[in-house]
Design a protein around this motif. Sequence first.
Motif, PDB file in Angstrom:
ATOM      1  N   ILE A 335      -0.696  -6.905 -21.236  1.00  0.00           N
ATOM      2  CA  ILE A 335      -0.539  -6.576 -19.818  1.00  0.00           C
ATOM      3  C   ILE A 335      -1.567  -7.310 -18.953  1.00  0.00           C
ATOM      4  O   ILE A 335      -1.338  -7.582 -17.778  1.00  0.00           O
ATOM      5  N   LEU A 336      -2.703  -7.662 -19.554  1.00  0.00           N
ATOM      6  CA  LEU A 336      -3.765  -8.347 -18.814  1.00  0.00           C
ATOM      7  C   LEU A 336      -3.417  -9.802 -18.523  1.00  0.00           C
ATOM      8  O   LEU A 336      -4.149 -10.493 -17.823  1.00  0.00           O
ATOM      9  N   PHE A 337      -2.281 -10.262 -19.052  1.00  0.00           N
ATOM     10  CA  PHE A 337      -1.832 -11.630 -18.764  1.00  0.00           C
ATOM     11  C   PHE A 337      -0.739 -11.667 -17.692  1.00  0.00           C
ATOM     12  O   PHE A 337      -0.065 -12.671 -17.511  1.00  0.00           O
ATOM     13  N   LEU A 338      -0.583 -10.562 -16.990  1.00  0.00           N
ATOM     14  CA  LEU A 338       0.236 -10.571 -15.774  1.00  0.00           C
ATOM     15  C   LEU A 338      -0.558 -11.261 -14.665  1.00  0.00           C
ATOM     16  O   LEU A 338      -1.790 -11.259 -14.680  1.00  0.00           O
ATOM     17  N   THR A 339       0.128 -11.829 -13.689  1.00  0.00           N
ATOM     18  CA  THR A 339      -0.574 -12.435 -12.546  1.00  0.00           C
ATOM     19  C   THR A 339      -0.837 -11.366 -11.489  1.00  0.00           C
ATOM     20  O   THR A 339      -0.305 -10.257 -11.562  1.00  0.00           O
ATOM     21  N   GLY A 340      -1.657 -11.724 -10.516  1.00  0.00           N
ATOM     22  CA  GLY A 340      -1.984 -10.788  -9.443  1.00  0.00           C
ATOM     23  C   GLY A 340      -0.762 -10.276  -8.705  1.00  0.00           C
ATOM     24  O   GLY A 340      -0.650  -9.088  -8.394  1.00  0.00           O
ATOM     25  N   LYS A 341       0.179 -11.175  -8.413  1.00  0.00           N
ATOM     26  CA  LYS A 341       1.399 -10.770  -7.696  1.00  0.00           C
ATOM     27  C   LYS A 341       2.308  -9.935  -8.577  1.00  0.00           C
ATOM     28  O   LYS A 341       2.929  -8.977  -8.132  1.00  0.00           O
ATOM     29  N   GLU A 342       2.385 -10.309  -9.851  1.00  0.00           N
ATOM     30  CA  GLU A 342       3.274  -9.602 -10.775  1.00  0.00           C
ATOM     31  C   GLU A 342       2.860  -8.152 -10.958  1.00  0.00           C
ATOM     32  O   GLU A 342       3.720  -7.276 -11.051  1.00  0.00           O
ATOM     33  N   ILE A 343       1.565  -7.912 -10.992  1.00  0.00           N
ATOM     34  CA  ILE A 343       1.105  -6.553 -11.294  1.00  0.00           C
ATOM     35  C   ILE A 343       1.607  -5.554 -10.265  1.00  0.00           C
ATOM     36  O   ILE A 343       1.996  -4.433 -10.596  1.00  0.00           O
ATOM     37  N   ALA A 344       1.625  -5.971  -8.986  1.00  0.00           N
ATOM     38  CA  ALA A 344       2.109  -5.072  -7.933  1.00  0.00           C
ATOM     39  C   ALA A 344       3.578  -4.730  -8.156  1.00  0.00           C
ATOM     40  O   ALA A 344       3.992  -3.570  -8.031  1.00  0.00           O
ATOM     41  N   GLY A 345       4.366  -5.749  -8.523  1.00  0.00           N
ATOM     42  CA  GLY A 345       5.791  -5.527  -8.754  1.00  0.00           C
ATOM     43  C   GLY A 345       6.063  -4.706  -9.991  1.00  0.00           C
ATOM     44  O   GLY A 345       6.937  -3.836 -10.005  1.00  0.00           O
ATOM     45  N   VAL A 346       5.286  -4.956 -11.043  1.00  0.00           N
ATOM     46  CA  VAL A 346       5.446  -4.217 -12.296  1.00  0.00           C
ATOM     47  C   VAL A 346       5.070  -2.755 -12.105  1.00  0.00           C
ATOM     48  O   VAL A 346       5.770  -1.841 -12.563  1.00  0.00           O
ATOM     49  N   LEU A 347       3.970  -2.515 -11.405  1.00  0.00           N
ATOM     50  CA  LEU A 347       3.501  -1.143 -11.214  1.00  0.00           C
ATOM     51  C   LEU A 347       4.450  -0.341 -10.324  1.00  0.00           C
ATOM     52  O   LEU A 347       4.554   0.870 -10.459  1.00  0.00           O
TER      53      LEU A 347
END
Length: 408
Positions: A335-347
Amino acid sequence: MGKLVSDSKKFVQGYEVQGVSPLPHYFEEIYPHSVGIPRIGPRGDKYYFYYSVGGLGKAFYEIEEQKLSAKSTYRFLKNTENRRKYFRGIKKAIKKVRKWISLVELLDVGGVDNKKLFEYFNESNLLDAEVFSYYLISQPYRLQLFENEVREELRKRVASSRVDVYLARLTASEKINKTSEEELNIAKLFVRLKNKSIKSIQPPTFKVEYLKEYSEIERLYEKYKILILGDGEWELDKSKYLKRLSREYKRPKSHFENRIKYLNALPNKISKDKENLIKSLYLDDKTIRISRFLAEMGYVRLSLRIEGFIPLIYASIQISQEVAKRLGYKNSKNILFLTGKEIAGVLSGKIRVSEKELKRRRGKNDEYLILLENKKVHYKFGKQARTLYKKLVPAEDYSKTVEVMGVI
């Protein structure tokens, strides 16, 4: 990649960090430069990158950005009210961290719903970004112009080769840091135990025979356990801590008595040394004020590390493990290899990044590069990261180098 960075910018290496993945480094490096530092007052670096392979990461600063950042920080912190505002902000941030860590320690992450868990994850990362913004402002390259003012006065009084030695002595902090405080308290406890003729504190025997004394060691662990973390070590292991103490305890009582005397006398010794230097060098009030300010910044930098972002990284890792589980990832580190933008969408549940994709990004060596290019963020993984790194930092030929100089 655009020509702007690769063709006209020159990067130099800053510090190294062991075992930190892209997502924490987005919130610790990229976000603070683009949002956090400007929010406090000074400018953030517009060009910056972080490269990591095999668990060892390196920060790289663009040379002209360093100069602009130093000027901006100098202008900001030269103002007395801004300086007070900066130190007040640090106190508030560390207070928030303590409160947050206390909450996380009590939190049953498995018992909260997805929305609340994702809120916790995001809040932990944003608080980390806030703390790191203050930390980055205290970095030596941003304080260079303050240091240069002291150097300029010292050059009038001492040999050039001794300037940085005197600078280090004048800007040393008299305050006992958390690490020295831990050593002092351990030494005091060990002297008390040796006075009781306790020969060994090796568990489990020691635990059974001396419950009261064992509880004192456990209290030390609870108070200073956060010092175990950092530089690739992100697990709290009480048994390792106790084994380390039991090894230390084998030293003679005189060793601990000497350390207590040394650590108790250290603040006064540093203070006296500075007083003598100021008198012998006839330093003016302005130089004295700047030296004291730099000493405070050095202490602040260490405090922000020990009491700020290290416990926050630990908290984020604990929460991320549960987040990864909820998202169906078998390996929580992915999960720590998500990008900054991706994390918002994933969460928020708006997007889904497969574990297969995250595994591909990690590759065999966890190799990645995050580049900040004038508010744009670029992520590269594996071979692409290595190629871009070589482009941004061309190899230098040191075969003809005959002399290396520096100051520790």
